[in-house]
Design a protein around this motif. Sequence first.
Motif, mmCIF file in Angstrom:
data_model
loop_
_atom_site.group_PDB
_atom_site.id
_atom_site.type_symbol
_atom_site.label_atom_id
_atom_site.label_comp_id
_atom_site.label_asym_id
_atom_site.label_seq_id
_atom_site.Cartn_x
_atom_site.Cartn_y
_atom_site.Cartn_z
ATOM 1 N N GLU A 230 -49.388 0.309 -53.078
ATOM 2 C CA GLU A 230 -50.741 -0.108 -53.438
ATOM 3 C C GLU A 230 -51.783 0.407 -52.446
ATOM 4 O O GLU A 230 -52.922 0.701 -52.826
ATOM 5 C CB GLU A 230 -50.801 -1.634 -53.519
ATOM 6 C CG GLU A 230 -52.039 -2.178 -54.218
ATOM 7 C CD GLU A 230 -52.176 -1.651 -55.648
ATOM 8 O OE1 GLU A 230 -53.328 -1.424 -56.075
ATOM 9 O OE2 GLU A 230 -51.146 -1.457 -56.321
ATOM 10 N N LYS A 231 -51.390 0.524 -51.183
ATOM 11 C CA LYS A 231 -52.309 1.024 -50.150
ATOM 12 C C LYS A 231 -52.764 2.444 -50.507
ATOM 13 O O LYS A 231 -53.961 2.750 -50.470
ATOM 14 C CB LYS A 231 -51.617 1.016 -48.797
ATOM 15 C CG LYS A 231 -52.482 1.520 -47.639
ATOM 16 C CD LYS A 231 -51.727 1.369 -46.311
ATOM 17 C CE LYS A 231 -52.592 1.822 -45.131
ATOM 18 N NZ LYS A 231 -52.790 3.278 -45.114
ATOM 19 N N GLU A 232 -51.824 3.303 -50.870
ATOM 20 C CA GLU A 232 -52.158 4.685 -51.239
ATOM 21 C C GLU A 232 -53.018 4.711 -52.497
ATOM 22 O O GLU A 232 -54.018 5.428 -52.557
ATOM 23 C CB GLU A 232 -50.882 5.496 -51.466
ATOM 24 C CG GLU A 232 -51.154 6.934 -51.911
ATOM 25 C CD GLU A 232 -49.888 7.688 -52.272
ATOM 26 O OE1 GLU A 232 -49.897 8.437 -53.286
ATOM 27 O OE2 GLU A 232 -48.872 7.528 -51.563
ATOM 28 N N THR B 252 -55.019 2.478 -53.686
ATOM 29 C CA THR B 252 -56.366 1.959 -53.405
ATOM 30 C C THR B 252 -57.200 2.980 -52.637
ATOM 31 O O THR B 252 -58.346 3.261 -52.994
ATOM 32 C CB THR B 252 -56.283 0.651 -52.600
ATOM 33 O OG1 THR B 252 -55.521 -0.313 -53.349
ATOM 34 C CG2 THR B 252 -57.670 0.095 -52.329
ATOM 35 N N GLU B 253 -56.616 3.536 -51.575
ATOM 36 C CA GLU B 253 -57.351 4.483 -50.723
ATOM 37 C C GLU B 253 -57.715 5.754 -51.480
ATOM 38 O O GLU B 253 -58.866 6.206 -51.454
ATOM 39 C CB GLU B 253 -56.514 4.829 -49.487
ATOM 40 C CG GLU B 253 -56.386 3.668 -48.510
ATOM 41 C CD GLU B 253 -55.471 3.978 -47.340
ATOM 42 O OE1 GLU B 253 -55.466 3.195 -46.369
ATOM 43 O OE2 GLU B 253 -54.751 5.014 -47.393
#
Length: 301
Positions: free
Chosen positions: A172-174, A176-177
């Motif tokens: 999810e971090k990737e 989102t970014e």
Amino acid sequence: MVMITDAVVAAYILNATLVIPKLDQKSYWKDTSGFGEIFDVDWFISFLSRDVEIIKQLPIRRAKVLTPHNMRVPRKCSPKFYESHVLPVLNKKHAVQLTKFDYRLSNNLDSDLQKLTCRVNYHALRFTDSILEMGKLLVERMRMKSKHFIAMHLRFQSDMLAFSGCYYGGGEKERTELGAIRKRWKSLHVSNPDRERRNGRCPLTPEEVGLMLRALGFGSDAHLYVASGEVYGGEETLAPLKAMFPNLHSKETLASKTELEMFSSFSSRMAALDFIVCDESDVFVTNNNGNMARILAGRRR
């Protein structure tokens, strides 16, 4: 480089005088470098003097600098489009500034125009003395490490990955970014990451390039120069490549901060240093099909 080349060819088609191109200083990179801080302006003007008249700035008329008329042309236009749409405006306004000038000229050009693009790309665009000297120093230091070395152009920055629409397993971090960065391109289509990868459209990861080199027969003792900006994921992303090729080098490992001081705040100048080392390497590989990789491939041929 591609935009500069197209600008010269467009000026030739229009039989117009070209003003030294202004580089985009508002892009993702926010590089404030001007043309003359990267390329040798006098050499550029002199070398192309038989093809196109080039001046450093717009002339002054009636004590005022001539104000150009701004216009934008569609992508990949034919020479006929320039003659039918741009030339009448140029004749009327006397000065035209073509904005957002990326990929605004067709690749399907006649032989004379293709030859002109080669003269611009491979001869007229010469780096400044300071860039050439630093680039030569980096090459010399690589040769001190090993008689032969591989150069890898690794385009794995966040903007590249966001634009590709690919997914690299960062959760999810990737998503989102990179999703936030993708919003900067309003016309960018919604992509299917799995389909993009199946069709071979995703930039290779550092690990995948390493695996390719090992499969081609390069051993762990090979010296590898990595030409890259800030890699997405940092050291964690580079770790598998370093495990396969411990002799990993870059501008930052070959030169001191003091030596790189006049270049390090400017992405274009840092890229120019990488370009020189890649051009002088014994083997050149890339994880992408971008402009720098293509121009390097052409130079090496």
